[in-house]
Design a protein around this motif. Sequence first.
Motif, PDB file in Angstrom:
ATOM      1  N   ILE A 103       0.720  -1.285   0.152  1.00 42.53           N
ATOM      2  CA  ILE A 103       0.054  -0.040  -0.018  1.00 42.53           C
ATOM      3  C   ILE A 103       0.836   1.135   0.196  1.00 42.53           C
ATOM      4  O   ILE A 103       0.524   2.293  -0.879  1.00 42.53           O
ATOM      5  CB  ILE A 103      -0.830   0.078   1.145  1.00 42.53           C
ATOM      6  N   LEU A 104       1.856   1.531   0.879  1.00 41.92           N
ATOM      7  CA  LEU A 104       2.886   2.391   0.950  1.00 41.92           C
ATOM      8  C   LEU A 104       3.724   2.601  -0.521  1.00 41.92           C
ATOM      9  O   LEU A 104       3.450   3.861  -0.871  1.00 41.92           O
ATOM     10  CB  LEU A 104       3.748   2.076   2.274  1.00 41.92           C
ATOM     11  N   SER A 105       4.167   1.692  -1.042  1.00 40.80           N
ATOM     12  CA  SER A 105       4.608   1.852  -2.422  1.00 40.80           C
ATOM     13  C   SER A 105       3.556   2.273  -3.380  1.00 40.80           C
ATOM     14  O   SER A 105       4.133   3.199  -4.094  1.00 40.80           O
ATOM     15  CB  SER A 105       5.115   0.481  -2.770  1.00 40.80           C
ATOM     16  N   PHE A 164      -0.812   0.874   7.498  1.00 39.98           N
ATOM     17  CA  PHE A 164       0.695   1.141   7.899  1.00 39.98           C
ATOM     18  C   PHE A 164       0.796   1.354   9.391  1.00 39.98           C
ATOM     19  O   PHE A 164       1.710   0.780   9.935  1.00 39.98           O
ATOM     20  CB  PHE A 164       0.875   2.646   7.303  1.00 39.98           C
ATOM     21  N   LEU A 165      -0.063   1.956  10.159  1.00 35.46           N
ATOM     22  CA  LEU A 165      -0.003   2.118  11.420  1.00 35.46           C
ATOM     23  C   LEU A 165      -0.230   0.804  12.155  1.00 35.46           C
ATOM     24  O   LEU A 165       0.590   0.453  13.168  1.00 35.46           O
ATOM     25  CB  LEU A 165      -1.162   2.932  12.045  1.00 35.46           C
ATOM     26  N   ALA A 211     -11.663   7.457   1.778  1.00 35.92           N
ATOM     27  CA  ALA A 211     -11.331   5.828   2.371  1.00 35.92           C
ATOM     28  C   ALA A 211      -9.988   5.452   1.865  1.00 35.92           C
ATOM     29  O   ALA A 211      -9.509   4.865   2.546  1.00 35.92           O
ATOM     30  CB  ALA A 211     -12.600   5.178   1.938  1.00 35.92           C
ATOM     31  N   ARG A 212      -9.791   5.634   0.670  1.00 38.50           N
ATOM     32  CA  ARG A 212      -8.559   5.322   0.295  1.00 38.50           C
ATOM     33  C   ARG A 212      -7.365   5.493   1.174  1.00 38.50           C
ATOM     34  O   ARG A 212      -6.440   4.754   1.492  1.00 38.50           O
ATOM     35  CB  ARG A 212      -8.308   5.667  -1.186  1.00 38.50           C
ATOM     36  N   GLU A 213      -7.375   6.930   1.278  1.00 39.56           N
ATOM     37  CA  GLU A 213      -6.315   7.276   2.434  1.00 39.56           C
ATOM     38  C   GLU A 213      -6.525   6.866   3.837  1.00 39.56           C
ATOM     39  O   GLU A 213      -5.578   6.484   4.325  1.00 39.56           O
ATOM     40  CB  GLU A 213      -6.345   9.093   2.486  1.00 39.56           C
ATOM     41  N   GLY A 214      -7.570   6.739   4.230  1.00 43.25           N
ATOM     42  CA  GLY A 214      -7.896   6.164   5.663  1.00 43.25           C
ATOM     43  C   GLY A 214      -7.317   4.865   5.659  1.00 43.25           C
ATOM     44  O   GLY A 214      -6.644   4.563   6.617  1.00 43.25           O
ATOM     45  N   LEU A 215      -7.327   3.837   4.470  1.00 39.20           N
ATOM     46  CA  LEU A 215      -7.449   2.602   4.877  1.00 39.20           C
ATOM     47  C   LEU A 215      -5.709   2.058   4.491  1.00 39.20           C
ATOM     48  O   LEU A 215      -5.119   1.423   5.270  1.00 39.20           O
ATOM     49  CB  LEU A 215      -8.063   1.651   3.702  1.00 39.20           C
ATOM     50  N   GLU A 216      -5.160   3.188   3.764  1.00 36.24           N
ATOM     51  CA  GLU A 216      -3.769   3.090   3.385  1.00 36.24           C
ATOM     52  C   GLU A 216      -3.091   3.444   4.979  1.00 36.24           C
ATOM     53  O   GLU A 216      -2.180   2.629   5.268  1.00 36.24           O
ATOM     54  CB  GLU A 216      -3.323   4.177   2.639  1.00 36.24           C
ATOM     55  N   THR A 217      -3.547   4.281   5.600  1.00 33.61           N
ATOM     56  CA  THR A 217      -3.053   4.761   7.043  1.00 33.61           C
ATOM     57  C   THR A 217      -3.268   3.730   8.147  1.00 33.61           C
ATOM     58  O   THR A 217      -2.354   3.450   8.836  1.00 33.61           O
ATOM     59  CB  THR A 217      -3.670   6.152   7.456  1.00 33.61           C
ATOM     60  N   VAL A 218      -4.378   3.033   7.982  1.00 35.82           N
ATOM     61  CA  VAL A 218      -4.676   2.034   8.799  1.00 35.82           C
ATOM     62  C   VAL A 218      -3.711   0.926   8.762  1.00 35.82           C
ATOM     63  O   VAL A 218      -2.847   0.458   9.769  1.00 35.82           O
ATOM     64  CB  VAL A 218      -6.077   1.381   8.823  1.00 35.82           C
TER      65      VAL A 218
END
Length: 282
Positions: free
Chosen positions: A82-84, A137-138, A128-135
């Motif tokens: 996801i990060l990549s 990763f965290l 939601a794309r940004e939120g799930l990416e962050t989830v």
Amino acid sequence: MLVPFLIMLREGIEAALIVGIIASYLQQTGRGQWMPAVWIGVFLAAALALLVGGGLELVSAEFPQKQQELFEGIVGLVAVGILSSMVFWMRKVARSIKHSLHQSLDHALTGSRHQVIALIAMVFFAVAREGLETVFFLLAVFQQSDGLGAPVGALLGLILAIIVGFLIYSGSMRLNLGAFFRWTGLFILVVAAGILANSVQALHEAGVWNHWQTVLFDFSATLPMDGSLGSVLAGMFGYQDAPTASTLGAYLIYLVIALVMFFLPAAPITCAPRPSSSVANP
């Protein structure tokens, strides 16, 4: 603490830019009455991210040790992917994101009979794309760190991102978004390499990956992972004081490939003009 802070800051500003572009376009086109639907989409996206993150954390807490290691390894691999994709996606579409959002808004408000639902859905999927990416990763960071440093760093990053996003939207602050996303993207790739190495180690401890386990060198006497500097390096870059061939190999191979792709010239996008606003030109 620094890693989740910077990731939350970047992701938060990215989400704030999306909402800001939508809000500005609605105001400019005399459709400000649709803003409540925008906020509903934002809150639903945030609720989904919290639900997914909390659910995965609660489920993983019930796993036995080996299953927890397997879960940590899988979440780490997902986070790396996801990060990549996040870094390279933003690098590719940054110059056209404003135009794309305007088109999506126009389609939602003129091309659908259920305009409210279409607008809520459009904002929901964008945020939601940004939120799930962050989830994801965290989750990977929290599982590979101890104490309250990571959650506090993430919270501070989110708060600062909200403040910066509001200041940019109100015109009180101008930020060189190109430099911001470029340098944070480079940092994310280095962090992702460390998460990948730790994920390979977690898969080994879960009994899934047992190849190339020869220890290449041992710095535990001079720079231990539980020391002050070692813990900082481990938290930020996935440092291991006694790496194996598989963990160090995964780290270096990923980092070399990612950096080469990162520094290659971005493919030009001909379908949309370059925005003139600094807010929409990361």
